[in-house]
Design a protein around this motif. Structure first.
Motif, PDB file in Angstrom:
ATOM      1  N   GLN A  33      -0.087   6.196  -1.956  1.00 22.36           N
ATOM      2  CA  GLN A  33       1.153   6.371  -2.687  1.00 22.36           C
ATOM      3  C   GLN A  33       1.153   7.651  -3.531  1.00 22.36           C
ATOM      4  O   GLN A  33       2.019   8.512  -3.356  1.00 22.36           O
ATOM      5  N   ALA A  34       0.212   7.773  -4.463  1.00 19.15           N
ATOM      6  CA  ALA A  34       0.209   8.904  -5.400  1.00 19.15           C
ATOM      7  C   ALA A  34       0.108  10.250  -4.685  1.00 19.15           C
ATOM      8  O   ALA A  34       0.899  11.152  -4.990  1.00 19.15           O
ATOM      9  N   PRO A  35      -0.815  10.432  -3.741  1.00 21.23           N
ATOM     10  CA  PRO A  35      -0.878  11.739  -3.070  1.00 21.23           C
ATOM     11  C   PRO A  35       0.417  12.077  -2.319  1.00 21.23           C
ATOM     12  O   PRO A  35       0.863  13.227  -2.342  1.00 21.23           O
ATOM     13  N   PHE A  54       0.793  -1.234   0.000  1.00 25.57           N
ATOM     14  CA  PHE A  54       0.000   0.000   0.000  1.00 25.57           C
ATOM     15  C   PHE A  54       0.824   1.284   0.000  1.00 25.57           C
ATOM     16  O   PHE A  54       0.274   2.362   0.159  1.00 25.57           O
ATOM     17  N   GLY A  55       2.127   1.210  -0.163  1.00 23.53           N
ATOM     18  CA  GLY A  55       2.930   2.427  -0.132  1.00 23.53           C
ATOM     19  C   GLY A  55       4.044   2.410  -1.156  1.00 23.53           C
ATOM     20  O   GLY A  55       4.126   1.536  -2.013  1.00 23.53           O
ATOM     21  N   VAL A  56       4.924   3.391  -1.032  1.00 23.14           N
ATOM     22  CA  VAL A  56       6.078   3.479  -1.929  1.00 23.14           C
ATOM     23  C   VAL A  56       7.141   2.491  -1.463  1.00 23.14           C
ATOM     24  O   VAL A  56       7.226   2.172  -0.284  1.00 23.14           O
ATOM     25  N   PRO A  57       7.969   2.020  -2.383  1.00 27.74           N
ATOM     26  CA  PRO A  57       9.103   1.201  -1.954  1.00 27.74           C
ATOM     27  C   PRO A  57       9.975   1.994  -0.979  1.00 27.74           C
ATOM     28  O   PRO A  57      10.145   3.210  -1.131  1.00 27.74           O
ATOM     29  N   GLY A  85      -3.470  -4.387  -7.637  1.00 25.00           N
ATOM     30  CA  GLY A  85      -4.901  -4.108  -7.550  1.00 25.00           C
ATOM     31  C   GLY A  85      -5.222  -2.740  -8.120  1.00 25.00           C
ATOM     32  O   GLY A  85      -4.397  -2.106  -8.760  1.00 25.00           O
ATOM     33  N   ALA A  86      -6.449  -2.285  -7.854  1.00 27.84           N
ATOM     34  CA  ALA A  86      -6.919  -0.984  -8.348  1.00 27.84           C
ATOM     35  C   ALA A  86      -7.038  -0.015  -7.174  1.00 27.84           C
ATOM     36  O   ALA A  86      -7.848  -0.237  -6.271  1.00 27.84           O
ATOM     37  N   TYR A  87      -6.226   1.028  -7.177  1.00 27.37           N
ATOM     38  CA  TYR A  87      -6.189   1.979  -6.057  1.00 27.37           C
ATOM     39  C   TYR A  87      -6.319   3.437  -6.474  1.00 27.37           C
ATOM     40  O   TYR A  87      -6.656   4.280  -5.651  1.00 27.37           O
ATOM     41  N   ALA A  88      -5.998   3.769  -7.719  1.00 25.44           N
ATOM     42  CA  ALA A  88      -5.965   5.173  -8.160  1.00 25.44           C
ATOM     43  C   ALA A  88      -7.267   5.882  -7.839  1.00 25.44           C
ATOM     44  O   ALA A  88      -8.352   5.386  -8.130  1.00 25.44           O
ATOM     45  N   GLY A  89      -7.148   7.035  -7.205  1.00 29.54           N
ATOM     46  CA  GLY A  89      -8.316   7.850  -6.891  1.00 29.54           C
ATOM     47  C   GLY A  89      -9.163   7.350  -5.741  1.00 29.54           C
ATOM     48  O   GLY A  89     -10.194   7.929  -5.430  1.00 29.54           O
ATOM     49  N   SER A  90      -8.728   6.280  -5.093  1.00 29.30           N
ATOM     50  CA  SER A  90      -9.502   5.733  -3.981  1.00 29.30           C
ATOM     51  C   SER A  90      -8.861   6.135  -2.653  1.00 29.30           C
ATOM     52  O   SER A  90      -7.705   6.546  -2.615  1.00 29.30           O
ATOM     53  N   PRO A  91      -9.604   5.978  -1.551  1.00 27.84           N
ATOM     54  CA  PRO A  91      -9.007   6.274  -0.248  1.00 27.84           C
ATOM     55  C   PRO A  91      -7.839   5.345   0.108  1.00 27.84           C
ATOM     56  O   PRO A  91      -7.093   5.604   1.041  1.00 27.84           O
ATOM     57  N   HIS A  92      -7.666   4.283  -0.659  1.00 33.94           N
ATOM     58  CA  HIS A  92      -6.593   3.322  -0.387  1.00 33.94           C
ATOM     59  C   HIS A  92      -5.300   3.641  -1.136  1.00 33.94           C
ATOM     60  O   HIS A  92      -4.319   2.920  -1.001  1.00 33.94           O
TER      61      HIS A  92
END
Length: 189
Positions: free
Chosen positions: A146-148, A92-95, A136-143
């Motif tokens: 990483q991206a933010p 769920f995060g960055v390396p 999985g699919a995470y973009a734009g979700s509360p999960h």
């Protein structure tokens, strides 16, 4: 164009992010490439001594190599016209290698400063392409933790022209289609 390529995947040749970085290079055809592979040559994690060395106004002989590494990482960004970062999602995060790289880039008075209006990035802006690969699919979700986080950090040091290319659901039977879609997005960027 001088491109800075940041590889972070621990999977080497089997990495989807590395495959897509290679596609970015072949479609954008930079005239010069600086490549840093954070998985093959990890940057040490931050500790008290390393933090002090990175930020020392007059580093000691022992601190100089640590600060020199930070200087080199910052110079790589400054000298590039475009930056491409492969960003697989691990747990769920960055390396952790990416976090170490960031810790060596964040230097008060060098890459950012605090002002009455808040923090101000000191690096000249340039396009940054993040190739985000996920099972999985995470973009734009509360999960999507990483991206933010990555976008906030890059903005903090002055890099606000950040574009994400997502290759999600790679752990599914759609892997080939997802890679194909990402390759199309990379070529169009």
């Amino acid at each position: 164009m001088h491109a800075l390529i940041i590889r972070t995947s621990i999977l080497g040749e089997n990495s989807s992010s590395n495959e897509l970085i290679n596609h970015w290079v072949s479609t954008h055809n930079p005239t010069q490439v600086t490549e840093r592979n954070l998985a093959a040559a990890p940057i040490p994690h931050l500790d008290g001594a390393r933090f002090a060395a990175i930020n020392a106004p007059e580093p000691s002989a022992e601190q100089q190599p640590i600060q020199a590494l930070s200087d080199t990482l910052i110079a790589e960004i400054e000298q590039a016209d475009a930056i491409v970062i492969g960003l697989p999602m691990y747990n769920f995060g960055v390396p952790s290698q990416v976090k170490s790289w960031m810790d060596h880039l964040a230097r008060a008075g060098r890459t950012f400063k605090y002002t009455p209006e808040g923090p101000k990035g000191l690096l000249a802006d340039k396009p940054v392409t993040i190739i985000a690969t996920r099972g999985g699919a995470y973009a734009g979700s509360p999960h999507d933790h990483q991206a933010p986080f990555v976008k906030q950090f890059l903005g903090f040091i002055g890099l606000t022209n950040v574009h994400f290319v997502y290759a999600e659901t790679l752990a599914s039977e759609r892997r080939a289609a997802v890679i194909g879609d990402a390759r199309t997005a990379i070529a169009a960027a």
